[in-house]
Design an enzyme around this catalytic site. Sequence first.
Site, short mmCIF file in Angstrom:
data_model
loop_
_atom_site.label_atom_id
_atom_site.label_comp_id
_atom_site.label_asym_id
_atom_site.label_seq_id
_atom_site.Cartn_x
_atom_site.Cartn_y
_atom_site.Cartn_z
N LYS A 269 29.41 42.03 8.48
CA LYS A 269 30.71 42.09 7.54
C LYS A 269 30.92 43.35 7.36
O LYS A 269 30.23 44.15 7.43
CB LYS A 269 30.54 41.47 6.32
CG LYS A 269 29.62 41.91 5.21
CD LYS A 269 30.03 41.35 3.93
CE LYS A 269 29.68 42.22 2.84
NZ LYS A 269 30.33 42.22 1.68
N LYS B 76 32.16 48.05 2.04
CA LYS B 76 32.28 49.41 1.51
C LYS B 76 31.43 50.54 1.75
O LYS B 76 31.67 51.54 2.16
CB LYS B 76 32.68 49.19 0.00
CG LYS B 76 33.93 48.54 -0.53
CD LYS B 76 34.00 48.94 -2.08
CE LYS B 76 34.34 47.44 -2.64
NZ LYS B 76 32.96 46.63 -3.30
N LYS C 295 20.22 44.12 0.52
CA LYS C 295 20.43 45.34 -0.10
C LYS C 295 19.16 45.87 -0.22
O LYS C 295 18.98 47.16 -0.34
CB LYS C 295 21.33 45.19 -1.36
CG LYS C 295 22.47 44.74 -0.99
CD LYS C 295 23.69 45.29 -2.09
CE LYS C 295 25.16 44.96 -1.38
NZ LYS C 295 26.19 45.13 -2.53
N1 AQP Z 1 34.01 41.50 5.16
C1 AQP Z 1 34.52 40.92 4.11
N2 AQP Z 1 35.32 39.77 4.53
C2 AQP Z 1 36.07 38.98 3.62
N3 AQP Z 1 35.54 39.29 2.25
C3 AQP Z 1 34.89 40.32 2.01
N4 AQP Z 1 34.68 40.70 0.68
C4 AQP Z 1 33.62 41.83 0.83
N5 AQP Z 1 33.52 42.10 2.08
C5 AQP Z 1 34.33 40.90 2.73
C6 AQP Z 1 35.09 40.12 -0.54
O1 AQP Z 1 35.42 41.31 -1.40
C7 AQP Z 1 35.39 40.85 -2.75
C8 AQP Z 1 34.82 42.16 -3.61
O2 AQP Z 1 33.31 42.28 -3.21
P1 AQP Z 1 32.47 43.03 -4.24
O3 AQP Z 1 33.30 44.41 -4.43
O4 AQP Z 1 31.75 42.56 -5.41
O5 AQP Z 1 31.37 43.56 -3.10
P2 AQP Z 1 30.92 43.07 -1.84
O6 AQP Z 1 31.08 41.55 -1.72
O7 AQP Z 1 29.41 43.38 -1.91
O8 AQP Z 1 31.69 43.78 -0.90
P3 AQP Z 1 31.39 45.31 -0.07
O9 AQP Z 1 32.88 45.71 0.39
O10 AQP Z 1 30.56 44.77 1.24
O11 AQP Z 1 30.72 46.28 -1.21
P4 AQP Z 1 29.58 46.93 -1.25
O12 AQP Z 1 29.53 47.72 -0.01
O13 AQP Z 1 29.63 47.89 -2.26
O14 AQP Z 1 28.43 46.00 -1.17
C9 AQP Z 1 34.38 39.50 -2.67
O15 AQP Z 1 35.08 38.81 -3.18
C10 AQP Z 1 33.84 39.56 -1.58
O16 AQP Z 1 33.52 38.03 -0.97
#
Ligand code: AQP
Length: 333
Positions: free
Chosen positions: A196, A199, A112
């Site tokens: 992966k 969001k 990040k």
């Molecule tokens: N691609 C994925 N496959 C499986 N699980 C996923 N998670 C996220 N992406 C995948 C799981 O979703 C939960 C929420 O995570 P978060 O909101 O704390 O942020 P993150 O893991 O950083 O998810 P994002 O969607 O990638 O958000 P941004 O873009 O804001 O960083 C967690 O349990 C994660 O493992």
Amino acid sequence: KPRVFSAMQPTSDSLQLGNYLGALVHWVKLQDTHDAIYGVVDLHALTVAPDPAVLRARTRRTAAQFLAGGVDPTRSIVFCQSHVPEHAELAWLLSTFTGFGEAGRMTQFKDKSAKVGESGTNVGLFTYPVLMAADILLYDTNVVPVGEDQRQHLELSRDLAQRLNARFGEGTVVVPEPHIVKETAKIYDLQEPTKKMSKSAVSPKGTIEVLDDPKKVAKNIRSAVTDTGDVIAFDREAKPGVSNLLTIYSAIDGRSVDQLVAEYEGKMYGHLKSDLADVVVEFLTPFHDAAMEWIESPDRLDSVLEDGAARATAIARPTLERLYDKVGLLAPM
Ligand code: AQP
């Protein structure tokens, strides 16, 4: 009952399918066997400098999606992190037990911060996993359902728990276990199927936003990158695009990947994508309607969060006081 804790950041108007299949689906199931606590971690979301009004709206939308996905607020605690200040307090305590190098090895921070450059990054992003450890340890959590991307952070939470137990005696805190369901642990980006789904992905075409217009969801699936060749088979290395589509299909439809591969023998990639688009849209429609109902009733949603905050505080406060006592802070008079 053993306790489960997990959370999501309000970093988007809609969760993406990876959040849903990798985490939310398992949260819902675990409610039957566990004492469950699910949070909207808005303090975490501050690390990406959100617009204040947008953050507030997304916090409610994220909670609405937990409820629409099947989290039952009469059984589970659904709350907003900033409503329980013990999270920030415990994070400070834990930060004094975390090595600088140890925090620096977290790959999410490296990824990040590389995206925004050194001048754009902040200390909050660096200490993010310490706040996450506080979220978990505050509730004497036994199990944490997350996707594969959070495994390293969870390992840090475990290390910190073991460190506190070694220093202040076994049982000081509960050492949490990850609950990572292999099949859906990582849903990949539709355009770059080695990354992966996220969001905050650069290309919105690669993401399935679960609250998006069904036409756009279907279009994104139909234009997903597939691989050279024309055989529908599961091979993560050689066919990451098709394998990802099969994973999503299987997770939603309930049939195994092997069954799907047998069914699509001799068919073209286009068939698979078109059927999957229908399956995903059908799956998301009731979710979408339920989420909209919650989003359009902010008072009802706020009362769920208010009740959740009170129930969360009733667990968090005694844990924090126990730990403050262990480390030698003088109790207030
Ligand atoms: N691609 C994925 N496959 C499986 N699980 C996923 N998670 C996220 N992406 C995948 C799981 O979703 C939960 C929420 O995570 P978060 O909101 O704390 O942020 P993150 O893991 O950083 O998810 P994002 O969607 O990638 O958000 P941004 O873009 O804001 O960083 C967690 O349990 C994660 O493992």
